[in-house]
Motif scaffolding. Structure first.
Motif, PDB file in Angstrom:
ATOM      1  N   ASP A 468      38.662  38.499  48.936  1.00 19.35           N
ATOM      2  CA  ASP A 468      39.514  39.402  48.161  1.00 19.35           C
ATOM      3  C   ASP A 468      39.899  38.769  46.819  1.00 19.35           C
ATOM      4  O   ASP A 468      39.972  39.448  45.790  1.00 19.35           O
ATOM      5  N   ARG A 469      40.124  37.466  46.825  1.00 18.37           N
ATOM      6  CA  ARG A 469      40.427  36.785  45.559  1.00 18.37           C
ATOM      7  C   ARG A 469      39.211  36.812  44.631  1.00 18.37           C
ATOM      8  O   ARG A 469      39.353  36.916  43.401  1.00 18.37           O
ATOM      9  N   ALA A 470      38.018  36.745  45.241  1.00 16.33           N
ATOM     10  CA  ALA A 470      36.811  36.879  44.416  1.00 16.33           C
ATOM     11  C   ALA A 470      36.751  38.268  43.781  1.00 16.33           C
ATOM     12  O   ALA A 470      36.331  38.412  42.624  1.00 16.33           O
ATOM     13  N   SER A 471      37.194  39.285  44.508  1.00 13.94           N
ATOM     14  CA  SER A 471      37.238  40.631  43.934  1.00 13.94           C
ATOM     15  C   SER A 471      38.227  40.705  42.776  1.00 13.94           C
ATOM     16  O   SER A 471      37.989  41.422  41.779  1.00 13.94           O
ATOM     17  N   CYS A 472      39.342  39.989  42.897  1.00 10.27           N
ATOM     18  CA  CYS A 472      40.304  39.951  41.791  1.00 10.27           C
ATOM     19  C   CYS A 472      39.652  39.388  40.522  1.00 10.27           C
ATOM     20  O   CYS A 472      39.867  39.897  39.410  1.00 10.27           O
ATOM     21  N   LYS A 473      38.856  38.361  40.680  1.00 13.04           N
ATOM     22  CA  LYS A 473      38.160  37.771  39.535  1.00 13.04           C
ATOM     23  C   LYS A 473      37.165  38.765  38.941  1.00 13.04           C
ATOM     24  O   LYS A 473      36.998  38.850  37.713  1.00 13.04           O
TER      25      LYS A 473
END
Length: 551
Positions: A468-473
């Motif tokens: 999910d943090r990768a999606s934020c990026k």
């Protein structure tokens, strides 16, 4: 045979009593007795047990079905009559008479005794042979000749003649029943009660003696024993409940396939215990354990990517939960089931199940009451990302409701990843919702906080948070950084922990990068990392919905 004929002649026009039923009533036996004797004859002939049961035999007696040649042969052998006497106009397949069993008439003549008119076991011939060497016991009441009037004992209402023989209640065997011990399996009390009822219907006098009253009390005692009998103990159930909650602690630290095998082995043992009748309080606890193990199996199948089997396990869990009458347990099963469409289907279905779980949970604070609004917020966030305008404010309101209920949960409810709802899960759901709503900065902050709460052994949720943090990026405009973060999240997992749900979520990120930025060079390395060994259910093929369509 004359008794059966008289029963048929008098009851046939009034009640439709068939000839085959008249013969059974003449013997004063139950359907189960005839079935048992047919099975015994099959065993004597060296044949496998027949499928004849009380239901089928009753259909024969009612005229709804006709016995086949083989069953007709054995019914004739049991009643010692010909097919015509049973109402079937066809010769028997054995092409010989059934009035006397082979060898019985010869033995009776050698012993100087008349052959029995009707018998149900081969014990009659054995009794006649025993009379020859003087070792026989008394064989019931004295036999009458064919010219003497026989007592009519059957379900017939006729005037009682003055010379009718009265049969005492405690005489368990009629004059036409073979000697031998009475089987307890068919119910000694049933025999006494049936014989008494037949005497009353025939107009015979019945005296209440000790045998009859003893049968009545024994029947009551057996029911008491059945109601309180149990094959499991409360201590054993305590151990099963501890084992089940132990699985909740090991759920994310153990590889999915290994966990599935352990859970299903215990699930099978619980099923065997549920198959036996238990007292109500023990049966309810067993059903609760079954619902929890089935729901846990559904969660594992989600991890393995088999959404069909996951739904099947949750359906079984709902059935078991319904048996307990516990709305909280039913709500837990429903909210956990909503994760199937959340990851592998339509977020609208996840939204429906989450709201259904809230209705089941009611207003009292509980695990499902806190988790269901959080799942609702995630589903609304996914719908907002697909363009539904009213979803964003509804998602934020759902998060507020979920947090308000979560703050009221006990420490026991917030300490289990499976049967509870932890603070790290709440933070994960909040961060995922903010990310879907486009609030990437706030979402990344909440997800970063969630990472600090998870243990390194909570591999599934921990990896989902990192993805999910990768999606934020990605949404912040850094596709290469998003792909690098996603690849590291997958490669940091041991191969046995790379379950389908994690690889599936990583592929969604790759599809989103390709849709927004085209085929950038970093995508090749990303997909090569995902091509390594990973674990999924052996019954699943490729994903039902392509990742590009799920973004």
């Amino acid at each position: 045979m004359e008794i059966a004929r008289e029963i048929h002649d008098q009851c046939g026009p009034l009640f439709g009593t068939s000839k085959v039923k008249a013969h059974r009533l003449a013997h004063g036996v139950a359907l189960s007795d005839i079935v048992a004797q047919v099975r015994a004859l099959y065993e004597v002939d060296g044949k496998p047990p027949p499928r004849l049961g009380e239901t089928l035999l009753s259909a024969y007696e009612s005229g709804y079905k006709r016995p086949g040649p083989e069953y007709l042969h054995y019914l004739c052998a049991v009643y010692r009559v010909e097919p015509d006497d049973l109402g079937y106009q066809s010769p028997c397949i054995c092409m010989r008479g059934h009035a006397v069993r082979p060898g019985a008439e010869t033995a009776a003549q050698q012993a100087g005794a008349a052959p029995p008119a009707v018998a149900q076991h081969a014990g009659a011939a054995q009794h006649a042979a025993a009379q020859q060497n003087g070792t026989a016991r008394p064989f019931g009441p004295a036999r009458r000749s064919a010219h003497d009037p026989e007592p009519l004992v059957g379900s017939v209402v006729v005037p009682r003649p003055d010379d009718r023989n009265w049969i005492p209640v405690n005489e368990l065997r009629g004059p036409d029943r073979a000697a031998g011990p009475i089987s307890i399996d068919v119910g000694e009390e049933d025999i006494v009660l049936r014989r008494t009822l037949l005497q009353l219907l025939a107009g015979a006098g019945v005296a209440l003696d000790g045998q009859f009253l003893g049968a009545v009390d024994n029947l009551r005692r057996k029911m008491d024993d059945t109601l309180v009998s149990a094959t499991v103990s409360p201590t054993m159930l305590d151990q099963w409940e501890e084992t089940t909650y132990g699985y909740g602690q090991q759920y994310q630290a153990t590889p999915s396939l290994r966990m599935l095998c352990d859970v299903l082995l215990d699930f099978s043992e619980v099923r065997r215990m549920c198959d036996k009748r238990q007292p109500v309080e023990l049966q309810e606890r067993l059903c609760r354990i079954a619902a929890q193990l089935s729901g846990l199996s559904g969660l594992i199948m989600i991890n393995l990517g088999d959404h069909r089997l996951a739904r099947s396990f949750f359906r079984t869990a709902r059935t078991a939960a319904d048996e307990t009458g516990d709305r909280g347990l039913r709500a837990w099963v429903t909210v956990r089931e909503s994760l199937v469409p959340m990851y592998y289907g339509d977020p609208r279905e996840a939204l429906h199940l989450a709201r259904k779980a809230q209705d089941l949970a009611g207003r009292s604070p509980g695990v499902a009451a806190a988790m269901a609004p959080a799942v609702e917020a995630r589903a609304l966030g996914m719908l907002a990302m697909r363009g539904r305008g009213d979803a964003a404010p509804s998602a934020r309101r759902a998060l507020v409701r979920g947090r308000a209920v979560f703050d009221q949960l006990s420490k026991a409810d917030t300490g289990d990843l499976v049967f509870g709802f932890t603070d790290r899960q709440m933070a994960f759901y909040e961060g995922d919702t903010f990310t879907s709503l486009g609030d990437h900065q706030h979402g990344d902050e909440v997800l970063s906080h969630a990472l600090t709460l998870y243990s390194p052994t909570d591999r599934v949720d921990l990896t989902l948070v990192r993805l999910d943090r990768a999606s934020c990026k990605l949404h912040a405009g850094h596709p290469e950084a998003a792909l690098d973060a996603g690849r590291e999240a997958i490669l940091d997992l041991p191969p046995e922990h790379r379950s389908d749900i994690l690889v599936h979520r990583a592929r969604q990120i790759g599809a989103a990068v390709s849709a927004k930025h085209g085929e950038i060079p970093a995508l090749k390395d990303f997909y090569e990392a995902l091509a390594g060994p990973w674990v999924k259910s052996p019954t699943t093929g490729g994903p039902t919905v392509p990742p590009s369509e799920q973004v």
